[in-house]
Design an enzyme around this catalytic site. Structure first.
Site, PDB file in Angstrom:
ATOM      1  N   HIS A  16      51.610  -0.969  11.326  1.00  0.00           N
ATOM      2  CA  HIS A  16      50.613   0.064  11.585  1.00  0.00           C
ATOM      3  C   HIS A  16      50.099   0.001  13.008  1.00  0.00           C
ATOM      4  CE1 HIS A  16      46.678   2.042  11.591  1.00  0.00           C
ATOM      5  NE2 HIS A  16      47.209   2.825  10.661  1.00  0.00           N
ATOM      6  N   LEU A  77      52.256  -3.795   2.928  1.00  0.00           N
ATOM      7  CA  LEU A  77      52.253  -4.339   1.578  1.00  0.00           C
ATOM      8  C   LEU A  77      52.816  -3.361   0.558  1.00  0.00           C
ATOM      9  CD1 LEU A  77      48.957  -6.372   1.214  1.00  0.00           C
ATOM     10  CD2 LEU A  77      51.302  -7.215   1.236  1.00  0.00           C
ATOM     11  N   ALA A  78      52.598  -2.068   0.779  1.00  0.00           N
ATOM     12  CA  ALA A  78      53.009  -1.085  -0.216  1.00  0.00           C
ATOM     13  C   ALA A  78      53.288   0.255   0.445  1.00  0.00           C
ATOM     14  CB  ALA A  78      51.919  -0.934  -1.279  1.00  0.00           C
ATOM     15  N   GLY A  80      52.163   3.373   1.112  1.00  0.00           N
ATOM     16  CA  GLY A  80      50.988   4.236   1.180  1.00  0.00           C
ATOM     17  C   GLY A  80      51.314   5.502   1.939  1.00  0.00           C
ATOM     18  N   HIS A  82      51.075   6.409   5.083  1.00  0.00           N
ATOM     19  CA  HIS A  82      51.853   6.327   6.317  1.00  0.00           C
ATOM     20  C   HIS A  82      53.346   6.213   6.029  1.00  0.00           C
ATOM     21  CE1 HIS A  82      48.498   6.311   8.993  1.00  0.00           C
ATOM     22  NE2 HIS A  82      48.022   5.166   8.554  1.00  0.00           N
TER      23      HIS A  82
END
Length: 128
Positions: A16, A77-78, A80, A82
């Site tokens: 990110h 982590l997952a 999402g 983005h």
């Protein structure tokens, strides 16, 4: 970008990004760990926002260096917003800009089974 032997393939660890440059420390450690392996592929970092290089910049630099196979590994982590909305657009644009490159997308790191097991092991060890 990290100096590495000229290679036809590369990994891009995609995160990110953050305003604090120390945020990328774990990603740099992961990159360095990959690069320490025998016959390691070229491995670069790229960020969605706040940090450089961006994913389009990293892919363009790799393509300019003759890399033809690029695996983008989301260091999330997952899956999402983005990864579901922004990343597909970035990848479509990169593929259009660099048709000579095969650009693949890996599962978000936090959803990969070995990572889940390592995190569970770590969590369980926190009571000791």
């Amino acid at each position: 970008m990290t100096a590495a032997p000229r290679s036809q393939s590369a990994i891009v660890l995609f995160g990110h990004g953050a305003r604090d440059p120390e945020w990328a420390g774990p990603m740099r450690r992961i990159r360095d760990t990959v690069l320490a392996r025998p016959d390691a592929p070229r491995t670069e970092l790229a960020f969605l926002e706040f940090m450089t290089p961006t994913l389009p910049e990293a892919i363009a630099a790799l393509a300019a260096d003759g890399v033809r196979q690029i695996a983008v590994v989301p260091m999330f982590l997952a899956q999402g917003g983005h990864l579901k909305r922004d990343l597909p657009i970035l990848l479509d644009e990169a593929r259009a800009a660099h048709p000579e490159c095969e650009i693949s997308l890996a599962t978000a790191a936090g959803e990969a089974e070995p990572v889940v097991v390592a995190m569970a092991d770590y969590a369980a060890s926190c009571l000791n």
